[in-house]
Design a protein around this motif. Structure first.
Motif, PDB file in Angstrom:
ATOM      1  N   LYS A 107      -4.542  13.400   0.935  1.00  0.00           N
ATOM      2  CA  LYS A 107      -5.609  13.376   0.449  1.00  0.00           C
ATOM      3  C   LYS A 107      -6.890  12.221   0.529  1.00  0.00           C
ATOM      4  N   GLY A 108      -6.336  11.386   1.180  1.00  0.00           N
ATOM      5  CA  GLY A 108      -7.447  10.186   1.725  1.00  0.00           C
ATOM      6  C   GLY A 108      -7.334   8.997   0.680  1.00  0.00           C
ATOM      7  N   TYR A 109      -6.303   9.146  -0.217  1.00  0.00           N
ATOM      8  CA  TYR A 109      -6.150   8.143  -1.310  1.00  0.00           C
ATOM      9  C   TYR A 109      -5.905   6.583  -0.619  1.00  0.00           C
ATOM     10  N   SER A 110      -4.924   6.700   0.418  1.00  0.00           N
ATOM     11  CA  SER A 110      -4.535   5.405   0.990  1.00  0.00           C
ATOM     12  C   SER A 110      -5.885   4.885   1.696  1.00  0.00           C
ATOM     13  N   ARG A 111      -6.650   5.319   2.538  1.00  0.00           N
ATOM     14  CA  ARG A 111      -7.785   5.032   3.094  1.00  0.00           C
ATOM     15  C   ARG A 111      -8.598   4.459   1.796  1.00  0.00           C
ATOM     16  N   LEU A 112      -8.745   5.200   0.861  1.00  0.00           N
ATOM     17  CA  LEU A 112      -9.833   4.758  -0.427  1.00  0.00           C
ATOM     18  C   LEU A 112      -9.265   3.579  -0.909  1.00  0.00           C
ATOM     19  N   VAL A 113      -7.985   3.518  -1.013  1.00  0.00           N
ATOM     20  CA  VAL A 113      -7.364   2.283  -1.633  1.00  0.00           C
ATOM     21  C   VAL A 113      -7.818   1.009  -0.835  1.00  0.00           C
ATOM     22  N   ALA A 114      -7.119   1.309   0.445  1.00  0.00           N
ATOM     23  CA  ALA A 114      -7.297  -0.019   1.204  1.00  0.00           C
ATOM     24  C   ALA A 114      -8.696  -0.605   1.456  1.00  0.00           C
ATOM     25  N   THR A 123       3.891   4.030  12.073  1.00  0.00           N
ATOM     26  CA  THR A 123       2.729   4.534  12.873  1.00  0.00           C
ATOM     27  C   THR A 123       1.731   5.193  11.802  1.00  0.00           C
ATOM     28  N   ALA A 124       1.996   5.637  10.677  1.00  0.00           N
ATOM     29  CA  ALA A 124       0.821   6.090   9.830  1.00  0.00           C
ATOM     30  C   ALA A 124       0.084   5.049   9.454  1.00  0.00           C
ATOM     31  N   SER A 125       0.509   3.872   8.958  1.00  0.00           N
ATOM     32  CA  SER A 125      -0.257   2.798   8.542  1.00  0.00           C
ATOM     33  C   SER A 125      -1.025   2.242   9.708  1.00  0.00           C
ATOM     34  N   ILE A 126      -0.506   2.371  10.947  1.00  0.00           N
ATOM     35  CA  ILE A 126      -1.182   1.669  12.271  1.00  0.00           C
ATOM     36  C   ILE A 126      -2.428   2.720  12.334  1.00  0.00           C
ATOM     37  N   SER A 127      -2.156   3.873  12.103  1.00  0.00           N
ATOM     38  CA  SER A 127      -3.245   4.870  12.554  1.00  0.00           C
ATOM     39  C   SER A 127      -4.356   4.829  11.428  1.00  0.00           C
ATOM     40  N   LEU A 128      -3.923   4.722  10.299  1.00  0.00           N
ATOM     41  CA  LEU A 128      -4.943   4.320   9.247  1.00  0.00           C
ATOM     42  C   LEU A 128      -5.712   3.108   9.252  1.00  0.00           C
ATOM     43  N   LEU A 129      -5.160   2.002   9.571  1.00  0.00           N
ATOM     44  CA  LEU A 129      -5.907   0.583  10.012  1.00  0.00           C
ATOM     45  C   LEU A 129      -6.922   0.967  11.120  1.00  0.00           C
ATOM     46  N   GLU A 130      -6.298   1.592  12.276  1.00  0.00           N
ATOM     47  CA  GLU A 130      -7.155   1.737  13.417  1.00  0.00           C
ATOM     48  C   GLU A 130      -8.428   2.611  12.951  1.00  0.00           C
ATOM     49  N   SER A 131      -8.292   3.760  12.188  1.00  0.00           N
ATOM     50  CA  SER A 131      -9.275   4.223  11.845  1.00  0.00           C
ATOM     51  C   SER A 131     -10.620   3.641  11.045  1.00  0.00           C
ATOM     52  N   LEU A 132     -10.006   2.462  10.133  1.00  0.00           N
ATOM     53  CA  LEU A 132     -10.965   1.688   9.642  1.00  0.00           C
ATOM     54  C   LEU A 132     -11.376   0.571  10.268  1.00  0.00           C
ATOM     55  N   ASN A 133     -11.372   0.479  11.583  1.00  0.00           N
ATOM     56  CA  ASN A 133     -11.676  -0.443  12.591  1.00  0.00           C
ATOM     57  C   ASN A 133     -11.190  -1.915  12.296  1.00  0.00           C
ATOM     58  N   ALA A 134      -9.875  -1.863  11.521  1.00  0.00           N
ATOM     59  CA  ALA A 134      -9.173  -3.014  11.148  1.00  0.00           C
ATOM     60  C   ALA A 134      -8.857  -3.947  12.566  1.00  0.00           C
ATOM     61  N   ARG A 135      -8.888  -5.278  12.331  1.00  0.00           N
ATOM     62  CA  ARG A 135      -8.550  -6.017  13.493  1.00  0.00           C
ATOM     63  C   ARG A 135      -7.198  -6.452  13.981  1.00  0.00           C
ATOM     64  N   PHE A 136      -6.377  -5.994  14.545  1.00  0.00           N
ATOM     65  CA  PHE A 136      -4.798  -6.705  15.097  1.00  0.00           C
ATOM     66  C   PHE A 136      -5.046  -7.871  15.597  1.00  0.00           C
ATOM     67  N   LEU A 137      -4.594  -8.874  14.785  1.00  0.00           N
ATOM     68  CA  LEU A 137      -4.561 -10.312  15.292  1.00  0.00           C
ATOM     69  C   LEU A 137      -3.747 -10.779  16.414  1.00  0.00           C
ATOM     70  N   GLY A 189       0.941  -1.096  -0.168  1.00  0.00           N
ATOM     71  CA  GLY A 189      -0.042  -0.019   0.124  1.00  0.00           C
ATOM     72  C   GLY A 189       0.864   1.133   0.004  1.00  0.00           C
ATOM     73  N   TYR A 190       0.744   1.973  -1.014  1.00  0.00           N
ATOM     74  CA  TYR A 190       1.785   3.170  -1.217  1.00  0.00           C
ATOM     75  C   TYR A 190       1.151   4.384  -2.023  1.00  0.00           C
ATOM     76  N   THR A 191       1.322   5.422  -1.623  1.00  0.00           N
ATOM     77  CA  THR A 191       0.960   6.899  -1.977  1.00  0.00           C
ATOM     78  C   THR A 191       2.168   7.566  -2.288  1.00  0.00           C
ATOM     79  N   LEU A 192       2.334   8.046  -3.497  1.00  0.00           N
ATOM     80  CA  LEU A 192       3.518   8.898  -3.892  1.00  0.00           C
ATOM     81  C   LEU A 192       3.432  10.123  -2.970  1.00  0.00           C
ATOM     82  N   PRO A 193       4.536  10.554  -2.521  1.00  0.00           N
ATOM     83  CA  PRO A 193       4.634  11.716  -1.616  1.00  0.00           C
ATOM     84  C   PRO A 193       3.812  12.808  -1.653  1.00  0.00           C
TER      85      PRO A 193
END
Length: 283
Positions: free
Chosen positions: A223-230, A253-267, A214-218
């Motif tokens: 802009k919310g693109y990573s969230r939309l793609v995930a 930390t950036a990806s972890i924050s994104l995943l938490e905002s999406l209610n993803a479950r950390f196993l 999962g990657y967004t050009l700097p």
């Protein structure tokens, strides 16, 4: 060692693995792909059948691979008894110890057992451990609500593998370039394109049905693109009956924050990736 090459048994194995989530997720994803056309030319070996204690998925023996390509030369492991795993590793023809390869799994003992056998065969072992994560099948937060504009959603093309190879922390070499091209050809992907049709944010799926890179050009971040793609990729996988699983490093930390905002479950288990290199092929 028993090679499972019967479609009925592979369907049975898929159902059996469901009863051992989340530790069996990597093997389960590979077996799901095998039962749906087997685009990555995988096969399964078990220690016994049907009451197996260890399952290993691997590249088919007849599929030619580069001995330096640890991306493609990848094994996924699930075991119910670490002693059975140790014994299966020691059997001839289960693992190609002459190549650089990787072993993936969601059980802590995989490293200790694999390293013990690898040491006896004079291979170097490099371990990376990640947080394992899974998106819930229930409706996820609306990804479009945080996107600044109306982005053009699409999927990746094989011709764009070079861009992914240059931007992936694990990439930058010809083996990775070819591997990413094969993933794009075989498995689901999602990307956001700019006004010129160039990818600016993306995610794709690997041979174990794992969401990766999962990657967004700097210049296009925040802009919310990573969230939309995930979210889009997770929903695409779920619509096809696949688990939507991923991995993230503890310091990302950036990806972890994104995943938490999406209610993803950390196993409760961690994802372990071992790269094993014969001393004769060490750089």
């Amino acid at each position: 060692m028993i090679l499972l090459n019967c479609s009925t048994k592979l369907q049975m194995l898929e159902q059996m693995l469901r009863n051992n989530f989340p530790e069996s997720l990597k093997v389960y994803g590979a077996v799901m792909n095998m039962n749906r056309g087997n685009p990555f030319r995988k096969e399964v070996v078990v220690d016994s059948w049907p009451n197996f204690k260890t399952v290993i998925t691997r590249r088919q023996k007849q599929a030619k691979t580069d001995d330096l390509d640890h991306y493609t030369n990848a094994y996924a492991v699930f075991y119910k008894d670490f002693r059975a795993y140790h014994k299966l590793l020691q059997e001839p023809d289960v693992i190609n110890w002459e190549q650089v390869f990787q072993i993936q799994g969601l059980q802590d003992g995989i490293y200790e057992v694999s390293k013990a056998v690898a040491n006896s065969k004079q291979l170097d072992v490099n371990l990376t451990s990640f947080k394992a994560v899974e998106f819930s099948p229930v409706p996820m937060p609306d990804a479009n609500s945080r996107v600044e504009s109306s982005p053009r959603l699409s999927y990746l093309s094989v011709a764009e593998a070079g861009l992914l190879n240059r931007t992936w922390s694990r990439g930058g070499n010809e083996q990775c370039h070819q591997y990413l091209a094969n993933l794009i050809y075989c498995f689901p992907s999602v990307c956001v394109r700019d006004e010129n049709g160039k990818p600016v944010s993306w995610g794709l799926t690997d041979q174990f049905s794992t969401m990766i890179h999962g990657y967004t050009l700097p210049e296009h971040r925040r802009k919310g693109y990573s969230r939309l793609v995930a979210v889009t990729l997770a929903r695409k996988l779920q619509s096809r009956g696949f688990p939507s699983q991923g991995n993230v490093l503890d310091d990302n930390t950036a990806s972890i924050s994104l995943l938490e905002s999406l209610n993803a479950r950390f196993l409760p288990c961690r994802f372990h990736r071992l790269i094993l290199t014969p001393k004769a092929l060490s750089v």
